[in-house]
Design a protein around this motif. Structure first.
Motif, PDB file in Angstrom:
ATOM      1  N   GLU A  17       0.829  -1.202   0.000  1.00 35.08           N
ATOM      2  CA  GLU A  17       0.000   0.000   0.000  1.00 35.08           C
ATOM      3  C   GLU A  17       0.867   1.258   0.000  1.00 35.08           C
ATOM      4  O   GLU A  17       0.596   2.217  -0.736  1.00 35.08           O
ATOM      5  CB  GLU A  17      -0.934   0.012   1.202  1.00 35.08           C
ATOM      6  CG  GLU A  17      -1.864   1.205   1.214  1.00 35.08           C
ATOM      7  CD  GLU A  17      -2.825   1.196   2.387  1.00 35.08           C
ATOM      8  OE1 GLU A  17      -3.381   2.268   2.660  1.00 35.08           O
ATOM      9  OE2 GLU A  17      -3.005   0.148   3.031  1.00 35.08           O
ATOM     10  N   LEU A  18       1.923   1.260   0.810  1.00 35.04           N
ATOM     11  CA  LEU A  18       2.824   2.418   0.839  1.00 35.04           C
ATOM     12  C   LEU A  18       3.475   2.641  -0.520  1.00 35.04           C
ATOM     13  O   LEU A  18       3.581   3.775  -0.997  1.00 35.04           O
ATOM     14  CB  LEU A  18       3.893   2.239   1.913  1.00 35.04           C
ATOM     15  CG  LEU A  18       3.434   2.394   3.353  1.00 35.04           C
ATOM     16  CD1 LEU A  18       4.538   1.955   4.305  1.00 35.04           C
ATOM     17  CD2 LEU A  18       3.017   3.825   3.629  1.00 35.04           C
ATOM     18  N   ILE A  19       3.914   1.564  -1.137  1.00 30.95           N
ATOM     19  CA  ILE A  19       4.557   1.667  -2.453  1.00 30.95           C
ATOM     20  C   ILE A  19       3.575   2.197  -3.481  1.00 30.95           C
ATOM     21  O   ILE A  19       3.912   3.075  -4.291  1.00 30.95           O
ATOM     22  CB  ILE A  19       5.134   0.300  -2.877  1.00 30.95           C
ATOM     23  CG1 ILE A  19       6.332  -0.046  -1.991  1.00 30.95           C
ATOM     24  CG2 ILE A  19       5.524   0.295  -4.346  1.00 30.95           C
ATOM     25  CD1 ILE A  19       6.827  -1.461  -2.151  1.00 30.95           C
ATOM     26  N   TYR A  32       8.037   9.764   0.272  1.00 29.69           N
ATOM     27  CA  TYR A  32       6.624   9.640   0.649  1.00 29.69           C
ATOM     28  C   TYR A  32       6.506   9.468   2.164  1.00 29.69           C
ATOM     29  O   TYR A  32       5.724  10.161   2.818  1.00 29.69           O
ATOM     30  CB  TYR A  32       5.983   8.460  -0.080  1.00 29.69           C
ATOM     31  CG  TYR A  32       4.541   8.264   0.291  1.00 29.69           C
ATOM     32  CD1 TYR A  32       3.547   9.059  -0.271  1.00 29.69           C
ATOM     33  CD2 TYR A  32       4.168   7.296   1.212  1.00 29.69           C
ATOM     34  CE1 TYR A  32       2.227   8.896   0.072  1.00 29.69           C
ATOM     35  CE2 TYR A  32       2.849   7.133   1.565  1.00 29.69           C
ATOM     36  CZ  TYR A  32       1.876   7.926   0.985  1.00 29.69           C
ATOM     37  OH  TYR A  32       0.568   7.761   1.346  1.00 29.69           O
ATOM     38  N   ILE A  33       7.303   8.579   2.718  1.00 31.67           N
ATOM     39  CA  ILE A  33       7.254   8.337   4.165  1.00 31.67           C
ATOM     40  C   ILE A  33       7.720   9.572   4.926  1.00 31.67           C
ATOM     41  O   ILE A  33       7.116   9.964   5.915  1.00 31.67           O
ATOM     42  CB  ILE A  33       8.087   7.090   4.533  1.00 31.67           C
ATOM     43  CG1 ILE A  33       7.411   5.843   3.956  1.00 31.67           C
ATOM     44  CG2 ILE A  33       8.268   6.973   6.043  1.00 31.67           C
ATOM     45  CD1 ILE A  33       8.252   4.583   4.023  1.00 31.67           C
ATOM     46  N   ARG A  34       8.784  10.203   4.465  1.00 28.79           N
ATOM     47  CA  ARG A  34       9.287  11.409   5.137  1.00 28.79           C
ATOM     48  C   ARG A  34       8.206  12.486   5.202  1.00 28.79           C
ATOM     49  O   ARG A  34       7.973  13.085   6.249  1.00 28.79           O
ATOM     50  CB  ARG A  34      10.520  11.955   4.421  1.00 28.79           C
ATOM     51  CG  ARG A  34      11.772  11.113   4.585  1.00 28.79           C
ATOM     52  CD  ARG A  34      12.953  11.716   3.824  1.00 28.79           C
ATOM     53  NE  ARG A  34      13.250  13.060   4.299  1.00 28.79           N
ATOM     54  CZ  ARG A  34      13.910  13.335   5.425  1.00 28.79           C
ATOM     55  NH1 ARG A  34      14.359  12.353   6.175  1.00 28.79           N
ATOM     56  NH2 ARG A  34      14.128  14.577   5.781  1.00 28.79           N
ATOM     57  N   ARG A  40      10.699  17.012   5.643  1.00 27.70           N
ATOM     58  CA  ARG A  40      10.883  17.460   4.264  1.00 27.70           C
ATOM     59  C   ARG A  40      11.437  16.307   3.434  1.00 27.70           C
ATOM     60  O   ARG A  40      12.374  15.633   3.839  1.00 27.70           O
ATOM     61  CB  ARG A  40      11.858  18.638   4.249  1.00 27.70           C
ATOM     62  CG  ARG A  40      12.069  19.174   2.878  1.00 27.70           C
ATOM     63  CD  ARG A  40      13.096  20.272   2.883  1.00 27.70           C
ATOM     64  NE  ARG A  40      13.405  20.562   1.499  1.00 27.70           N
ATOM     65  CZ  ARG A  40      13.485  21.765   1.014  1.00 27.70           C
ATOM     66  NH1 ARG A  40      13.330  22.796   1.788  1.00 27.70           N
ATOM     67  NH2 ARG A  40      13.760  21.955  -0.252  1.00 27.70           N
ATOM     68  N   GLY A  41      10.845  16.091   2.271  1.00 28.83           N
ATOM     69  CA  GLY A  41      11.351  15.067   1.367  1.00 28.83           C
ATOM     70  C   GLY A  41      12.674  15.504   0.776  1.00 28.83           C
ATOM     71  O   GLY A  41      12.919  16.691   0.596  1.00 28.83           O
ATOM     72  N   HIS A  42      13.536  14.557   0.497  1.00 31.19           N
ATOM     73  CA  HIS A  42      14.822  14.898  -0.111  1.00 31.19           C
ATOM     74  C   HIS A  42      14.654  15.244  -1.575  1.00 31.19           C
ATOM     75  O   HIS A  42      15.316  16.123  -2.084  1.00 31.19           O
ATOM     76  CB  HIS A  42      15.812  13.743   0.032  1.00 31.19           C
ATOM     77  CG  HIS A  42      16.298  13.588   1.426  1.00 31.19           C
ATOM     78  ND1 HIS A  42      16.931  12.472   1.856  1.00 31.19           N
ATOM     79  CD2 HIS A  42      16.236  14.390   2.514  1.00 31.19           C
ATOM     80  CE1 HIS A  42      17.254  12.600   3.128  1.00 31.19           C
ATOM     81  NE2 HIS A  42      16.830  13.752   3.544  1.00 31.19           N
ATOM     82  N   GLY A  43      13.782  14.533  -2.268  1.00 32.49           N
ATOM     83  CA  GLY A  43      13.516  14.813  -3.671  1.00 32.49           C
ATOM     84  C   GLY A  43      14.714  14.589  -4.562  1.00 32.49           C
ATOM     85  O   GLY A  43      15.763  14.146  -4.132  1.00 32.49           O
ATOM     86  N   SER A  44      14.520  14.901  -5.813  1.00 31.75           N
ATOM     87  CA  SER A  44      15.610  14.795  -6.774  1.00 31.75           C
ATOM     88  C   SER A  44      16.017  16.199  -7.191  1.00 31.75           C
ATOM     89  O   SER A  44      15.355  17.180  -6.861  1.00 31.75           O
ATOM     90  CB  SER A  44      15.159  13.990  -8.002  1.00 31.75           C
ATOM     91  OG  SER A  44      14.158  14.709  -8.699  1.00 31.75           O
ATOM     92  N   GLN A  45      17.062  16.296  -7.944  1.00 27.85           N
ATOM     93  CA  GLN A  45      17.533  17.611  -8.382  1.00 27.85           C
ATOM     94  C   GLN A  45      16.522  18.290  -9.294  1.00 27.85           C
ATOM     95  O   GLN A  45      16.464  19.506  -9.368  1.00 27.85           O
ATOM     96  CB  GLN A  45      18.875  17.465  -9.087  1.00 27.85           C
ATOM     97  CG  GLN A  45      19.967  17.043  -8.128  1.00 27.85           C
ATOM     98  CD  GLN A  45      21.301  16.853  -8.831  1.00 27.85           C
ATOM     99  OE1 GLN A  45      21.394  16.913 -10.038  1.00 27.85           O
ATOM    100  NE2 GLN A  45      22.338  16.607  -8.058  1.00 27.85           N
TER     101      GLN A  45
END
Length: 84
Positions: A17-19, A32-34, A40-45
């Protein structure tokens, strides 16, 4: 920057479900979990170019509120079982 790993256990259905939720939001599972934890999400560049419209932001707020309700219910159930 130092990094620490936090591990938590979920059953296979919860993991799936999380995925799925992360995929629907088009983010990686870690971010998503963060975000669900209020971090704060790390995200991508490439995330610097992404803007969230107000409807999506409202939907995310509703999802977080739902998560909080579920979390409180789980914690209450855990506390109830611990006293039995």
């Amino acid at each position: 920057m130092a990094s620490t790993t936090i591990t938590f256990r979920v059953d296979d259905a919860e993991r799936d479900e999380l995925i799925a939720r992360a995929a629907r939001e088009k983010v990686n599972l870690s971010d998503y979990i963060r975000v669900r934890l209020g971090l704060r999400g790390h995200g991508s560049q490439d995330d610097a170019d992404v803007e969230i419209d107000s409807r999506h932001e409202q939907a995310l707020g509703e999802q977080i509120a739902d998560h909080e309700r579920r979390l409180r219910a789980l914690e209450a159930e855990h506390a109830r079982r611990a006293t039995e």
